[in-house]
Enzyme design. Structure first.
Site, short mmCIF file in Angstrom:
data_model
loop_
_atom_site.label_atom_id
_atom_site.label_comp_id
_atom_site.label_asym_id
_atom_site.label_seq_id
_atom_site.Cartn_x
_atom_site.Cartn_y
_atom_site.Cartn_z
N GLY A 81 0.75 -1.24 0.00
CA GLY A 81 0.00 0.00 0.00
C GLY A 81 0.78 1.30 0.00
O GLY A 81 0.19 2.37 0.18
N TRP A 83 2.21 2.96 -2.47
CA TRP A 83 1.79 3.86 -3.56
C TRP A 83 0.42 4.44 -3.26
O TRP A 83 0.17 5.61 -3.56
CB TRP A 83 1.79 3.11 -4.89
CG TRP A 83 3.16 2.92 -5.47
CD1 TRP A 83 4.35 3.06 -4.83
CD2 TRP A 83 3.47 2.58 -6.82
NE1 TRP A 83 5.39 2.81 -5.69
CE2 TRP A 83 4.88 2.52 -6.91
CE3 TRP A 83 2.71 2.31 -7.94
CZ2 TRP A 83 5.53 2.19 -8.11
CZ3 TRP A 83 3.35 1.99 -9.14
CH2 TRP A 83 4.75 1.93 -9.22
N ASP A 104 -5.62 -5.67 -5.22
CA ASP A 104 -4.58 -6.70 -5.14
C ASP A 104 -5.24 -7.99 -4.69
O ASP A 104 -6.19 -7.95 -3.92
CB ASP A 104 -3.47 -6.30 -4.15
CG ASP A 104 -2.15 -6.99 -4.47
OD1 ASP A 104 -2.11 -8.24 -4.46
OD2 ASP A 104 -1.16 -6.29 -4.75
N ASP A 120 -8.30 -10.38 -7.81
CA ASP A 120 -7.35 -10.49 -8.92
C ASP A 120 -7.75 -9.48 -9.99
O ASP A 120 -8.90 -9.45 -10.42
CB ASP A 120 -7.39 -11.91 -9.47
CG ASP A 120 -6.28 -12.19 -10.48
OD1 ASP A 120 -5.77 -11.24 -11.11
OD2 ASP A 120 -5.92 -13.37 -10.65
N ASP A 144 2.01 -1.63 -10.08
CA ASP A 144 3.24 -2.28 -9.63
C ASP A 144 3.06 -3.80 -9.68
O ASP A 144 3.71 -4.54 -8.95
CB ASP A 144 3.58 -1.82 -8.20
CG ASP A 144 5.05 -2.02 -7.87
OD1 ASP A 144 5.86 -2.15 -8.80
OD2 ASP A 144 5.40 -2.07 -6.68
N LYS A 184 4.94 -1.27 -13.96
CA LYS A 184 6.19 -2.01 -13.82
C LYS A 184 6.36 -2.95 -15.00
O LYS A 184 5.39 -3.53 -15.50
CB LYS A 184 6.18 -2.82 -12.53
CG LYS A 184 7.42 -3.71 -12.35
CD LYS A 184 7.25 -4.69 -11.22
CE LYS A 184 7.40 -4.01 -9.89
NZ LYS A 184 7.40 -4.97 -8.75
#
Length: 239
Positions: A81, A83, A104, A120, A144, A184
């Site tokens: 958490g 970000w 997440d 998901d 990320d 990412k």
């Protein structure tokens, strides 16, 4: 993102201290020692961030100014958490006026001003739930996400690239005009189709490797700035 303590130095160790545990495997001991001695880990604990990853986002923003003026932010692969903490601060998000949505599949402790979905991102219901949670059109989508590693470089790269592609498509579908997208990725070649799609939809697309990313890591970030907006059906027919 790897799960981490919410805040505070729970190891009770000082920077540069060695880890001694005869029962621990050498590789685990080496990882723990590196983690304890990592200056970004120390800074995260001192400044109240849940993970060192906070400084990757802050460093990218220092150069590219993606957080400035953001009113609503969606955080993909958000756990633990850090970000989302930054996103809530820059948007002024509160529990009464949610402006940050985080998702997440890992469990994530609650954060003030952040609507957290334990789900998901590849779940078909995720996009709609995120838009509902953030309460409006986002100015910034940050990701990320990385697939769990298998130890096989090519496989890991392909699986993470798939997440990048899905996140990019989501960003194009939900961002407001002028919005930004950060994801990412791993060194080893960004798929041409993904780069072409981003360049078609954003005014600037660059690769970034912040100093907070470990030097030996293949991790880097793909930043797409200045979303051009979606073509309406009539415009597409004229083109």
């Amino acid at each position: 993102m790897t799960k981490a303590p919410i805040a505070g130095n729970r190891t009770g160790r000082k920077l540069g201290q060695r880890v001694k545990n005869k029962k621990m495997k050498a590789s685990s001991r080496q990882w723990l020692q590196r983690h304890i001695n990592d200056p970004y880990v120390q800074r995260a604990q001192l400044e109240g961030y849940r993970a060192r990853a906070a400084f990757k986002l802050l460093e990218i923003d220092e150069k590219h100014h993606i957080l400035r003026g953001a009113k609503r932010i969606i955080d993909l692969g958000a756990a633990p958490g850090s970000w989302s903490q930054i996103a809530a601060k820059v948007t002024g998000s509160t529990d009464e006026d949610i402006r940050v949505a985080a998702i997440d599949f890992l469990e994530m402790a609650q954060l003030p001003g952040v609507k957290i979905l334990q789900l998901d991102f590849l779940d078909p219901t995720a996009p709609e739930k995120l838009l509902e949670a953030v309460g409006g059109t986002p100015d910034l989508v940050i990701s990320d996400m990385a697939a769990p590693t298998t130890g096989h470089h090519r496989t890991d790269h392909l699986r993470t690239m798939h997440l990048c592609e899905v996140a990019a498509q989501f960003a194009v579908e939900v961002l407001g005009e002028g919005g930004h997208f950060l994801t990412k990725t791993f060194q080893g070649g960004t798929e041409r189709e993904l780069l072409a799609m981003l360049k078609q939809n954003f005014r600037q697309v660059v690769h970034v490797k912040p100093n907070a990313s470990r030097a030996e890591s293949v991790e880097m970030f793909l930043l797409a700035k200045g979303f051009k907006g979606r073509k309406v059906e009539g415009d597409a027919e004229k083109a």
